[in-house]
Design an enzyme around this catalytic site. Structure first.
Site, PDB file in Angstrom:
ATOM      1  N   MET A  21     -11.557  -6.067   5.686  1.00  0.00           N
ATOM      2  CA  MET A  21     -10.678  -5.122   6.393  1.00  0.00           C
ATOM      3  C   MET A  21     -10.278  -5.725   7.741  1.00  0.00           C
ATOM      4  SD  MET A  21     -10.120  -2.516   4.452  1.00  0.00           S
ATOM      5  CE  MET A  21      -9.170  -1.607   5.684  1.00  0.00           C
ATOM      6  N   MET A  41      -9.095   8.086  -0.142  1.00  0.00           N
ATOM      7  CA  MET A  41      -9.928   8.453   1.021  1.00  0.00           C
ATOM      8  C   MET A  41     -10.477   9.851   0.824  1.00  0.00           C
ATOM      9  SD  MET A  41      -7.606   7.151   4.187  1.00  0.00           S
ATOM     10  CE  MET A  41      -6.599   5.646   4.093  1.00  0.00           C
ATOM     11  N   MET A  55     -12.088   4.263  -0.340  1.00  0.00           N
ATOM     12  CA  MET A  55     -12.745   4.511   0.951  1.00  0.00           C
ATOM     13  C   MET A  55     -13.466   5.840   0.824  1.00  0.00           C
ATOM     14  SD  MET A  55      -9.646   3.105   3.276  1.00  0.00           S
ATOM     15  CE  MET A  55      -8.545   3.219   1.863  1.00  0.00           C
ATOM     16  N   HIS A  66      -8.307   0.933  -3.851  1.00  0.00           N
ATOM     17  CA  HIS A  66      -9.211   0.713  -2.719  1.00  0.00           C
ATOM     18  C   HIS A  66      -9.894   2.036  -2.416  1.00  0.00           C
ATOM     19  CE1 HIS A  66      -9.517  -0.253   1.907  1.00  0.00           C
ATOM     20  NE2 HIS A  66     -10.704  -0.205   1.336  1.00  0.00           N
ATOM     21  N   ASP A 123      -4.827   3.628  -1.911  1.00  0.00           N
ATOM     22  CA  ASP A 123      -5.906   3.965  -0.978  1.00  0.00           C
ATOM     23  C   ASP A 123      -6.459   5.357  -1.246  1.00  0.00           C
ATOM     24  OD1 ASP A 123      -6.094   1.671   0.842  1.00  0.00           O
ATOM     25  OD2 ASP A 123      -4.042   2.183   1.407  1.00  0.00           O
ATOM     26  N   HIS A 151      -1.249  -1.246  -4.174  1.00  0.00           N
ATOM     27  CA  HIS A 151      -2.528  -0.920  -3.535  1.00  0.00           C
ATOM     28  C   HIS A 151      -2.614   0.591  -3.322  1.00  0.00           C
ATOM     29  CE1 HIS A 151      -5.990  -1.986  -0.942  1.00  0.00           C
ATOM     30  NE2 HIS A 151      -5.568  -1.022  -0.123  1.00  0.00           N
ATOM     31  N   SER A 201       0.836  -1.200   0.000  1.00  0.00           N
ATOM     32  CA  SER A 201       0.000   0.000   0.000  1.00  0.00           C
ATOM     33  C   SER A 201       0.868   1.246   0.000  1.00  0.00           C
ATOM     34  CB  SER A 201      -0.903   0.019   1.227  1.00  0.00           C
ATOM     35  OG  SER A 201      -1.479   1.304   1.364  1.00  0.00           O
ATOM     36  N   ASP A 252      -6.532  -6.431   4.487  1.00  0.00           N
ATOM     37  CA  ASP A 252      -5.879  -5.122   4.459  1.00  0.00           C
ATOM     38  C   ASP A 252      -5.919  -4.524   5.858  1.00  0.00           C
ATOM     39  OD1 ASP A 252      -4.958  -2.578   3.861  1.00  0.00           O
ATOM     40  OD2 ASP A 252      -6.705  -1.996   2.661  1.00  0.00           O
TER      41      ASP A 252
HETATM   42  C1  DX5 Z   1      -6.177   1.506   5.759  1.00  0.00           C
HETATM   43  C2  DX5 Z   1      -5.761   1.239   4.336  1.00  0.00           C
HETATM   44  C3  DX5 Z   1      -4.657   0.278   4.236  1.00  0.00           C
HETATM   45  C4  DX5 Z   1      -3.372   0.752   4.878  1.00  0.00           C
HETATM   46  C5  DX5 Z   1      -2.717  -0.451   5.489  1.00  0.00           C
HETATM   47  O1  DX5 Z   1      -7.405   2.112   5.795  1.00  0.00           O
HETATM   48  O2  DX5 Z   1      -6.844   0.724   3.593  1.00  0.00           O
HETATM   49  O3  DX5 Z   1      -4.422  -0.113   2.890  1.00  0.00           O
HETATM   50  O4  DX5 Z   1      -2.469   1.330   3.983  1.00  0.00           O
HETATM   51  O5  DX5 Z   1      -1.592  -0.035   6.202  1.00  0.00           O
HETATM   52  P1  DX5 Z   1      -0.798  -1.026   7.154  1.00  0.00           P
HETATM   53  O6  DX5 Z   1      -0.357  -2.194   6.350  1.00  0.00           O
HETATM   54  O7  DX5 Z   1       0.320  -0.189   7.651  1.00  0.00           O
HETATM   55  O8  DX5 Z   1      -1.759  -1.444   8.259  1.00  0.00           O
HETATM   56 ZN    ZN Z   2      -6.424  -0.204   1.629  1.00  0.00          ZN
END
Ligand code: DX5
Ligand code: ZN
Length: 223
Positions: A138, A38, A69, A67, A36, A34, A11, A176
């Site tokens: 998750m 947000m 969010m 991903h 993210d 990956h 990620s 994740d």
């Molecule tokens: C959290 C993200 C993850 C995050 C995971 O909301 O969706 O993808 O980057 O980070 P680690 O591996 O550090 O928990």
């Molecule tokens: Zn993620």
């Protein structure tokens, strides 16, 4: 289970956002990167949107596992498939019509994924498993990297694994949050085959070595 049947997706939430090309070069052995997204609404954190992801897509040697969010996934998710992401995962909690949205993503040419937060049950997905290419369980509350792995999500994974086997569904099961050498085995044991790791990869002195170790550890626990 061979290494080819599992995927390690670092990620970039844990990477240096302003040196993205150099950061991507450090994870050349990853299966997907990956990404993210947000919106500071679905989760209490903000990263970036389609303009940034389009540039990452244009410059990344590794396919993108996006991903989302974000709220109102029905409206925004197709745009990420259109910019060429290999895989687009939206949250079940944020979609009005998850099956229709998955069909749109596939029609555009992306893999369709659906994600569930820790408190969201998965039984409602059993009858529509074939509509998705991956299901993301998750293992932290979404929003931030570096949180602790929630082992209480393992029964949910096992349920999905058993149901997918019973129905012969080809869906990938992704985890994740809090994935590292100490936790990836449990997730693999419970049925995960696709592993997101942020801090465990980008926080390592040698990210490719970290990927190799995670891959070996997951492979040793798959069955
Ligand atoms: C959290 C993200 C993850 C995050 C995971 O909301 O969706 O993808 O980057 O980070 P680690 O591996 O550090 O928990
Ligand atoms: Zn993620």
């Amino acid at each position: 289970m061979t290494g080819a049947d599992l995927r390690i997706n670092p990620s970039i939430l844990a990477a240096d956002f302003v040196n993205m090309q150099a950061e991507l070069a450090r994870i050349a052995t990853a299966d997907f990167v990956h990404v993210d997204v947000m919106d500071n609404h679905f989760v209490p954190n903000l990263t970036f949107g389609p303009q940034m992801v389009e540039r990452i897509q244009a410059t990344s040697p590794i396919p993108l596992d996006v991903h989302l969010m974000i709220s109102d996934a029905d409206r925004w998710a197709p745009g990420y498939a259109e910019l060429g992401a290999a895989s687009v995962t939206f949250h079940l909690e944020a979609a009005a019509d998850p099956v229709a949205l998955a069909r749109r993503l596939r029609a555009i040419g992306s893999r369709a994924g659906v994600a569930v937060k820790p408190a969201t049950p998965v039984e409602g997905l059993f009858d529509v498993l074939d509509e998705f290419d991956q299901i993301l369980v998750m293992t932290v509350e979404p929003g931030f990297g570096g949180q602790s792995f929630l082992a209480d999500q393992m029964p949910k994974l096992a349920l999905l694994r058993d149901e997918a086997r019973r129905r012969g569904a080809q869906v990938w099961l992704q985890v994740d949050g809090g994935i590292g050498e100490a936790t990836i085995g449990q997730a693999a044991e419970a049925g995960a085959d696709t592993f997101v790791a942020g801090s465990a990869v980008f926080g390592a002195a040698d990210p490719e070595q970290a990927i190799a170790r995670l891959r070996a550890e997951a492979g040793a626990h798959r069955h």
